[in-house]
Design an enzyme around this catalytic site. Sequence first.
Site, PDB file in Angstrom:
ATOM      1  N   ASP A  56      -7.578 -17.961  -0.538  1.00 20.60           N
ATOM      2  CA  ASP A  56      -7.099 -16.729  -1.185  1.00 20.60           C
ATOM      3  C   ASP A  56      -7.893 -16.540  -2.478  1.00 20.60           C
ATOM      4  O   ASP A  56      -7.878 -17.410  -3.359  1.00 20.60           O
ATOM      5  CB  ASP A  56      -5.590 -16.869  -1.470  1.00 20.60           C
ATOM      6  N   ASP A 156      -8.691 -10.222   0.865  1.00 20.32           N
ATOM      7  CA  ASP A 156      -9.080 -11.421   0.089  1.00 20.32           C
ATOM      8  C   ASP A 156      -8.444 -12.708   0.597  1.00 20.32           C
ATOM      9  O   ASP A 156      -8.337 -13.679  -0.146  1.00 20.32           O
ATOM     10  CB  ASP A 156      -8.758 -11.221  -1.401  1.00 20.32           C
ATOM     11  N   GLU A 157      -8.029 -12.729   1.846  1.00 20.71           N
ATOM     12  CA  GLU A 157      -7.361 -13.921   2.385  1.00 20.71           C
ATOM     13  C   GLU A 157      -7.842 -14.218   3.795  1.00 20.71           C
ATOM     14  O   GLU A 157      -8.006 -13.316   4.603  1.00 20.71           O
ATOM     15  CB  GLU A 157      -5.866 -13.634   2.545  1.00 20.71           C
TER      16      GLU A 157
HETATM   17  P1  TTP Z   1      -3.109 -10.684  -4.012  1.00 23.45           P
HETATM   18  O1  TTP Z   1      -3.867 -11.764  -3.322  1.00 23.45           O
HETATM   19  O2  TTP Z   1      -1.630 -10.627  -3.812  1.00 23.45           O
HETATM   20  O3  TTP Z   1      -3.320 -10.804  -5.574  1.00 23.45           O
HETATM   21  P2  TTP Z   1      -4.619 -11.096  -6.428  1.00 23.45           P
HETATM   22  O4  TTP Z   1      -5.769 -11.531  -5.583  1.00 23.45           O
HETATM   23  O5  TTP Z   1      -4.906  -9.923  -7.301  1.00 23.45           O
HETATM   24  O6  TTP Z   1      -4.132 -12.273  -7.368  1.00 23.45           O
HETATM   25  P3  TTP Z   1      -3.853 -13.800  -7.004  1.00 23.45           P
HETATM   26  O7  TTP Z   1      -4.141 -14.002  -5.562  1.00 23.45           O
HETATM   27  O8  TTP Z   1      -4.768 -14.574  -7.917  1.00 23.45           O
HETATM   28  O9  TTP Z   1      -2.427 -14.004  -7.369  1.00 23.45           O
HETATM   29  O10 TTP Z   1      -3.690  -9.282  -3.617  1.00 23.45           O
HETATM   30  C1  TTP Z   1      -5.066  -9.058  -3.301  1.00 23.45           C
HETATM   31  C2  TTP Z   1      -5.477  -7.695  -3.803  1.00 23.45           C
HETATM   32  O11 TTP Z   1      -4.645  -6.706  -3.225  1.00 23.45           O
HETATM   33  C3  TTP Z   1      -5.321  -7.537  -5.301  1.00 23.45           C
HETATM   34  O12 TTP Z   1      -6.452  -8.010  -6.031  1.00 23.45           O
HETATM   35  C4  TTP Z   1      -5.094  -6.069  -5.448  1.00 23.45           C
HETATM   36  C5  TTP Z   1      -4.396  -5.659  -4.162  1.00 23.45           C
HETATM   37  N1  TTP Z   1      -2.950  -5.475  -4.418  1.00 23.45           N
HETATM   38  C6  TTP Z   1      -2.483  -4.197  -4.726  1.00 23.45           C
HETATM   39  O13 TTP Z   1      -3.266  -3.239  -4.763  1.00 23.45           O
HETATM   40  N2  TTP Z   1      -1.163  -4.030  -5.009  1.00 23.45           N
HETATM   41  C7  TTP Z   1      -0.265  -5.056  -4.993  1.00 23.45           C
HETATM   42  O14 TTP Z   1       0.943  -4.852  -5.275  1.00 23.45           O
HETATM   43  C8  TTP Z   1      -0.741  -6.371  -4.668  1.00 23.45           C
HETATM   44  C9  TTP Z   1       0.211  -7.539  -4.634  1.00 23.45           C
HETATM   45  C10 TTP Z   1      -2.101  -6.522  -4.384  1.00 23.45           C
HETATM   46 CA    CA Z   2      -5.563 -13.155  -3.950  1.00 26.88          CA
END
Ligand code: TTP
Ligand code: CA
Length: 414
Positions: A56, A156-157
């Site tokens: 992730d 991103d996963e």
């Molecule tokens: P996440 O993987 O949930 O979050 P992140 O990568 O920003 O942070 P981390 O993993 O370090 O906790 O989400 C991936 C992307 O999806 C994030 O960069 C932006 C988008 N996203 C949104 O647009 N709205 C949201 O509510 C969430 C949770 C994510």
């Molecule tokens: Ca992430």
Amino acid sequence: MYQTVLLPLKYKNSHFHICYSTSWNNFLFQELINEIVLNENISLNEIGKKIIFHIDFDYFYAQCEEIRKPELRNIPSVVCVYSGREEDSGVVSTCNYEARKYGVKAAMPIRLAKSKLKDIEAIFLPTDMPYYHEISRNAMRIIENYGELFEQVSVDECYVDFTKITNSDFDDAKIFANSLQKNIKDQINMTCSIGVGPNKLISKIASGINKPNGITVVSRQDAKNFISNCKIEDIPGVGPKTAKKLKSLGIDSISDISNKSIFELRDALGYKTATFLVNASNAIDYSQIKARGTSKQIGKIVTLKKDIADFQQINLAAASLCTSVYENLRNKGQAFRILTIILILENLQHVSFSKSLKLYSASFDELHKNSLFIIKEMINNNSISLDNIRRMGVVVSDLKDISGQDSLVNYFEN
Ligand code: TTP
Ligand code: CA
């Protein structure tokens, strides 16, 4: 105290569940069902040896912004979806970890985020989805080339199977995780967090434990203890609604769930959720990695006999290559859409030509017919002459998983 878990099984094309009680003799049970094939061709024995990575990327959109604007690295930066109605109307998409220190988080109104960062030097940016997808593609390509089965689950996963490469050894898995993380950082200057576990569920929870830039390895032996120490809401897919329902049943922890049977939870939660939760609370997850994506390909290249000079010989070589590719597709339960013929000439020059089919196919005839069609086209275009081909390859790409489809016979003829 004993426990019941449900095993989803597929045997001779019928799907069913085995209700397994932990009061049974474990060894005998394993012996009994080792012969039963799960999800087409994965035996329970194989599942018991899995090592799965969940990767992730950290603060993904905000980190993408840092790649092109390094000056953002040490100050709070917030990526926002502006609604356009008023200057600051909209929500936070994500933010870097500097901004998180001030309580800013995803889905928060932009105004609230701004108030939390009042008097602090911070940057607010609009989203740029095409750019984030480009970074995502680059990142996923690095990972895909690293492990075995690869499944991207969001921008991103992804999950990657490292069972064979690590020989099912969690110490080796830690080394691979470190090297993969470093490789990604070196190549695209981005950090990610990696969870390593015996199944998707455990690796997914583990990747969130040491964020950002963390690696958490949960071995098979530690998995039950690991999940017992998690909160119910940490189980992917458990939202506030399910958590509330469980609370109303007097269930406050994962250990509480693991002490229940599916039958006790079935009425309140439904059979599917009850099964999932009881299995999850025992660190059990049988879901498989579904290899997807456009960059995966199956192919084979052979060296032709020196005296190969007539189309009949090319036809035979193509038939043999197509048989091998077809067998591979069939074993993986996949259909293809793009077919590429690669020819390597006497002077080592590479010539290749691709054709995209209108529909996905896993038919040998279609593969063979189209391969010959492409080769004839190459000859007609004067791209090649028959007497100087040294090596020939058939490659299929844009693959689609069709193993779960009822209409499998439509794809694979016998
Ligand atoms: P996440 O993987 O949930 O979050 P992140 O990568 O920003 O942070 P981390 O993993 O370090 O906790 O989400 C991936 C992307 O999806 C994030 O960069 C932006 C988008 N996203 C949104 O647009 N709205 C949201 O509510 C969430 C949770 C994510
Ligand atoms: Ca992430």
